[in-house]
Design a protein around this motif. Structure first.
Motif, short mmCIF file in Angstrom:
data_model
loop_
_atom_site.label_atom_id
_atom_site.label_comp_id
_atom_site.label_asym_id
_atom_site.label_seq_id
_atom_site.Cartn_x
_atom_site.Cartn_y
_atom_site.Cartn_z
N SER A 182 -50.08 2.08 10.50
CA SER A 182 -49.96 0.78 9.84
C SER A 182 -48.81 0.84 8.83
CB SER A 182 -51.27 0.41 9.14
OG SER A 182 -52.33 0.30 10.08
N ALA A 183 -47.61 0.60 9.32
CA ALA A 183 -46.43 0.67 8.45
C ALA A 183 -46.24 -0.64 7.71
CB ALA A 183 -45.18 0.98 9.28
N ARG A 184 -45.84 -0.55 6.44
CA ARG A 184 -45.56 -1.75 5.68
C ARG A 184 -44.09 -1.88 5.31
NH1 ARG A 184 -48.66 1.20 1.71
NH2 ARG A 184 -47.42 1.96 -0.04
N GLY A 185 -43.25 -1.05 5.92
CA GLY A 185 -41.82 -1.11 5.69
C GLY A 185 -41.14 0.06 6.37
N THR A 186 -39.83 0.01 6.44
CA THR A 186 -39.04 1.08 7.06
C THR A 186 -37.95 1.53 6.09
OG1 THR A 186 -39.40 0.15 9.27
CG2 THR A 186 -37.61 1.73 9.04
N ILE A 187 -37.77 2.84 6.00
CA ILE A 187 -36.73 3.41 5.16
C ILE A 187 -35.67 4.04 6.04
CG2 ILE A 187 -36.21 4.92 3.22
CD1 ILE A 187 -39.26 5.06 2.71
N VAL A 188 -34.43 3.57 5.93
CA VAL A 188 -33.30 4.23 6.58
C VAL A 188 -32.85 5.33 5.65
CG1 VAL A 188 -30.96 3.97 7.47
CG2 VAL A 188 -32.61 2.12 7.79
N ARG A 192 -47.42 8.82 4.92
CA ARG A 192 -48.76 8.70 4.32
C ARG A 192 -48.83 7.54 3.34
NH1 ARG A 192 -49.13 15.03 2.82
NH2 ARG A 192 -49.12 15.85 4.95
N ARG A 193 -47.70 7.18 2.79
CA ARG A 193 -47.65 6.05 1.86
C ARG A 193 -47.33 4.75 2.57
NH1 ARG A 193 -46.88 10.61 -0.77
NH2 ARG A 193 -47.56 10.78 -2.94
N GLY A 194 -47.35 4.77 3.91
CA GLY A 194 -47.23 3.55 4.69
C GLY A 194 -45.83 3.17 5.11
N TYR A 195 -44.88 4.08 4.98
CA TYR A 195 -43.50 3.74 5.33
C TYR A 195 -43.04 4.49 6.58
CZ TYR A 195 -42.96 1.16 1.01
OH TYR A 195 -43.10 0.22 0.01
N ALA A 196 -42.46 3.74 7.51
CA ALA A 196 -41.75 4.36 8.63
C ALA A 196 -40.41 4.86 8.11
CB ALA A 196 -41.54 3.35 9.75
N VAL A 197 -39.90 5.93 8.70
CA VAL A 197 -38.60 6.45 8.29
C VAL A 197 -37.69 6.58 9.50
CG1 VAL A 197 -39.54 7.64 6.27
CG2 VAL A 197 -39.32 8.87 8.43
N LEU A 198 -36.44 6.20 9.31
CA LEU A 198 -35.42 6.32 10.34
C LEU A 198 -34.36 7.28 9.83
CD1 LEU A 198 -34.30 5.23 13.09
CD2 LEU A 198 -33.01 3.57 11.73
N ILE A 199 -34.22 8.42 10.53
CA ILE A 199 -33.29 9.46 10.07
C ILE A 199 -32.21 9.67 11.14
CG2 ILE A 199 -33.03 11.84 9.30
CD1 ILE A 199 -36.00 11.83 8.58
N PRO A 200 -30.94 9.42 10.81
CA PRO A 200 -29.87 9.62 11.78
C PRO A 200 -29.27 11.02 11.70
CG PRO A 200 -28.97 8.55 9.86
CD PRO A 200 -30.45 8.78 9.58
N ASP A 201 -28.82 11.52 12.82
CA ASP A 201 -27.95 12.68 12.85
C ASP A 201 -26.53 12.17 12.71
OD1 ASP A 201 -27.06 15.28 13.06
OD2 ASP A 201 -27.97 15.66 15.01
N SER A 202 -25.57 13.06 12.53
CA SER A 202 -24.17 12.63 12.60
C SER A 202 -23.76 12.56 14.07
CB SER A 202 -23.26 13.59 11.84
OG SER A 202 -23.35 14.90 12.37
N THR A 262 -40.74 -1.78 10.97
CA THR A 262 -41.48 -2.80 10.23
C THR A 262 -40.66 -3.21 9.01
OG1 THR A 262 -43.57 -1.80 10.92
CG2 THR A 262 -43.65 -3.32 9.06
N THR A 263 -40.55 -4.50 8.78
CA THR A 263 -39.84 -4.96 7.59
C THR A 263 -40.78 -4.94 6.39
OG1 THR A 263 -40.39 -7.24 8.16
CG2 THR A 263 -38.26 -6.40 8.90
N PRO A 264 -40.26 -4.84 5.16
CA PRO A 264 -38.86 -4.81 4.78
C PRO A 264 -38.18 -3.47 5.08
CG PRO A 264 -40.22 -4.49 2.87
CD PRO A 264 -41.16 -4.79 3.99
N VAL A 265 -36.84 -3.47 5.03
CA VAL A 265 -36.05 -2.27 5.29
C VAL A 265 -35.35 -1.85 4.00
CG1 VAL A 265 -34.07 -1.33 6.55
CG2 VAL A 265 -35.71 -2.80 7.73
N PHE A 266 -35.47 -0.56 3.67
CA PHE A 266 -34.82 0.01 2.49
C PHE A 266 -33.78 1.04 2.93
CE2 PHE A 266 -38.94 -1.45 1.08
CZ PHE A 266 -38.71 -1.97 -0.19
N LEU A 267 -32.77 1.23 2.10
CA LEU A 267 -31.82 2.33 2.27
C LEU A 267 -32.12 3.39 1.22
CD1 LEU A 267 -28.24 0.78 2.80
CD2 LEU A 267 -29.65 2.00 4.46
#
Length: 238
Positions: free
Chosen positions: A26-32, A65-75, A106-111
């Motif tokens: 249950s994600a409440r946001g996504t962090i790039v 665990r705090r409800g945020y999806a994370v998107l991690i890029p490689d170079s 999931t929105t909102p999206v943070f950097l």
């Protein structure tokens, strides 16, 4: 329960960016997340990460665990990103990552950038489409010129208009990321009406390099409290 997926994101320049998307039930946001160092994390197609000590990579379960999806890029092609994170080309890559997060997360999206990655985060936030990013988080920002030849001040911080959190560890001894510069970085965000500085302290040093990941610069040993404080700030932006 957490789902981790690998994607090969097509970029506007014609090549591909491999990314890891880690999503709680249950994600409440996504962090790039934009790691520091060279930006080459060694992300393989099977999900294995060869260089996994960076603060943002090793704490992804805490964010989940705090409800945020994370998107991690490689170079791209495991290239060295030092010196290119403030460029318009890399700004476009961050924009593509944000668009991908909106489509698959999931929105909102943070950097969120750490160390050298803060340069990319400021660049992305400074040139983002209105409404696409809910907030910018900078941890142990590179503010003094070093070997990469760029700092957060080269990434147009004056154009960042979204909420900003600048985190600095008073025990950080990394020469290019002095904690005393946190207020100067915050003051450079002249277009934002919501800029907050968070000072933390502590950490364990298990590296011979002051800018290494397993030091106070990388919040080693205080990860849970730092992640908790940042998550609390992000919750308030929703």
């Amino acid at each position: 329960m957490v789902s981790e997926q690998i994607f090969n994101l097509p970029l506007r320049e014609g090549n591909y960016q491999r990314v890891l998307l880690s999503t709680p039930l249950s994600a409440r946001g996504t962090i790039v997340m934009l790691p520091g160092g060279t930006g080459n994390i060694g992300l393989e197609q099977d999900g294995h990460i060869r260089h996994n000590k960076n603060f943002l990579i090793r704490t992804r379960a805490l964010w989940n665990r705090r409800g945020y999806a994370v998107l991690i890029p490689d170079s791209t092609d495991h290239a060295n990103l030092r010196g290119v994170r403030s460029s318009s080309i890399y700004g476009h890559i961050v924009d593509d990552l944000v668009k991908f997060a909106h489509l698959h997360g999931t929105t909102p999206v943070f950097l969120l950038g750490t160390s050298q990655g803060t340069i990319a985060a400021v660049n992305g936030a400074a040139h983002a489409a209105p409404g696409s990013i809910a907030g910018l988080v900078l941890t142990e920002s590179v503010s003094v010129m070093g070997g990469s030849g760029e700092t957060v001040f080269d990434a147009d911080p004056q154009h960042v208009s979204i909420p900003v959190l600048v985190v600095a560890n008073r025990d950080d001894r990394c020469k290019v990321a002095p904690p005393k510069a946190a207020n100067q970085i915050a003051a450079a965000m002249t277009a934002s009406r919501n800029v907050h500085v968070l000072i933390v302290s502590g950490g364990i040093n298990k590296s011979t390099k002051a800018c290494g990941s397993l030091t106070p610069h990388g919040y080693y040993g205080i990860e849970d409290s730092v992640v908790g404080a940042i998550s609390h700030w992000m919750d308030a932006q929703n």
